[in-house]
Design an enzyme around this catalytic site. Structure first.
Site, PDB file in Angstrom:
ATOM      1  N   LYS A 109     -49.863  25.483 -10.691  1.00 31.70           N
ATOM      2  CA  LYS A 109     -50.113  26.535 -11.687  1.00 31.70           C
ATOM      3  C   LYS A 109     -50.219  25.916 -13.084  1.00 31.70           C
ATOM      4  O   LYS A 109     -51.095  26.276 -13.863  1.00 31.70           O
ATOM      5  CB  LYS A 109     -48.988  27.585 -11.625  1.00 31.70           C
TER       6      LYS A 109
ATOM      7  N   GLN B 254     -41.012  32.658 -10.379  1.00 35.00           N
ATOM      8  CA  GLN B 254     -41.429  32.014  -9.131  1.00 35.00           C
ATOM      9  C   GLN B 254     -40.550  32.524  -7.981  1.00 35.00           C
ATOM     10  O   GLN B 254     -39.332  32.399  -8.013  1.00 35.00           O
ATOM     11  CB  GLN B 254     -41.311  30.483  -9.273  1.00 35.00           C
TER      12      GLN B 254
ATOM     13  N   ASP C 255     -48.363  38.472 -13.078  1.00 37.85           N
ATOM     14  CA  ASP C 255     -48.531  38.582 -11.628  1.00 37.85           C
ATOM     15  C   ASP C 255     -48.807  40.024 -11.193  1.00 37.85           C
ATOM     16  O   ASP C 255     -48.998  40.287 -10.006  1.00 37.85           O
ATOM     17  CB  ASP C 255     -47.269  38.036 -10.941  1.00 37.85           C
TER      18      ASP C 255
END
Ligand code: NAD
Length: 287
Positions: free
Chosen positions: A55, A99, A122
């Site tokens: 990422k 995460q 997200d």
């Protein structure tokens, strides 16, 4: 395996998406500081380290910034909530990603809820997921965005299609099903209690599998010409990564399947960068 009429090379499609984002970012005349992704990590899980590095690399490729906020596995819920709040309050942070998975001692949904929806890269906060239900969404959860990108970059028509979504998690299955409905597909959502998975799959034009188990889906359930999107990531005893479906046998049946690794995964990372860019533009418009 026969040559597919589709380009399911997720790495190549991801480069395409990243290049488009780079072009849009560079086209800004005299931009302020570049978009900044803050990644919150708990523990030192090998797989999480790999995903986080990917990422960060993808952000840097586009010219965006990424920072890593690492906590020990015994960190308290309160410390993490406070840290997420400090990232919410920091005007230099564009997007926040926690995460997953987190250790079971932590309340994941409470932590996700703490993220300011304006910085929810997200698309997992209740506000963003709610917007997906009402159709007023601006960005999609990254894996859903990746699946939709894979379909649209291959000009696969969704309107009126019968799609079987196997897996009903809040991370993948449910948001993907909702996004597909907005494209006027007819979606069947299957999960671990679905009685006749084979029957649900049989009539589908497109089958999307996100269950995290390579031993469920049988090649004989898949009809020729069916498009199979394999979201699953499973690590074998020998360390090899495989998906949720028997890809070779499915292709031998005359169906089409996305590879694992190298299919949905790289596009999910590129979609994260794309989402960071969408948030940045949202925030610029609000200023
Ligand atoms: P999850 O464990 O939260 O959900 C799994 C879903 O599969 C549940 O709805 C469950 O009911 C269903 N399921 C389990 N066994 C089943 C069975 N026998 N028959 C039918 N349904 C069954 O998992 P998740 O977070 O949604 O992830 C699913 C998979 O996708 C995992 O392998 C994960 O690593 C992978 N994943 C990949 C990406 C990517 O970018 N490629 C992103 C997210 C998740």
């Amino acid at each position: 395996m026969s040559v597919s009429q589709y380009n399911f090379d997720g790495r190549q499609l991801a480069e395409h998406l990243l290049a488009a984002t780079t072009r849009e970012w560079r086209a800004l005349s005299s931009p302020p500081a570049s978009p900044h992704l803050a990644i919150v990590q708990v523990g030192d899980h090998d797989a999480s380290n790999v995903y986080i590095r990917r990422k960060i690399r993808a952000c840097e490729k586009v010219g965006f910034r990424a920072s890593r906020h690492v906590f020990a596995t015994d960190v308290s819920q309160v410390t993490l909530l406070d840290h997420v709040q400090s990232l919410n309050d920091d005007p230099d942070v564009t997007g926040i990603l926690i995460q997953l998975p987190l250790p079971p001692s932590l309340n994941t949904s409470e932590l996700i809820k703490q993220i300011d929806s304006g910085k929810d890269v997200d698309g997992m906060t209740p506000t963003r997921l709610g917007a997906l239900v009402t159709g007023s969404f601006h960005l999609l959860p990254c894996t859903t965005a990746a699946i939709l990108a894979l379909l649209s970059l291959n000009q696969i028509e969704l309107c009126g299609k019968s799609i079987c979504m196997i897996g009903a998690s809040a991370l993948v299955g449910k948001p993907t099903a909702l996004a597909l409905i907005h494209h006027h597909a007819t979606v069947t959502i299957c999960h671990s209690e679905t009685r006749d998975l084979a029957a649900c799959i049989r009539d589908a034009d497109i089958v999307i599998v996100a269950i995290g188990n390579p031993n469920v889906i049988q090649a004989e359930w898949i009809q020729p010409e069916t498009i199979v999107i394999d979201v699953g990531i499973n690590r074998c005893a020998d360390g090899k990564i495989i998906g949720d479906v028997p890809a070779r046998a499915i292709v031998d049946k005359g169906a089409f399947v996305t590879p694992v690794p190298g299919g949905v995964g790289p596009l999910t990372v590129a979609s994260l960068v794309r989402n960071l860019w969408l948030l940045y533009r949202e925030q610029q418009e609000m200023d």
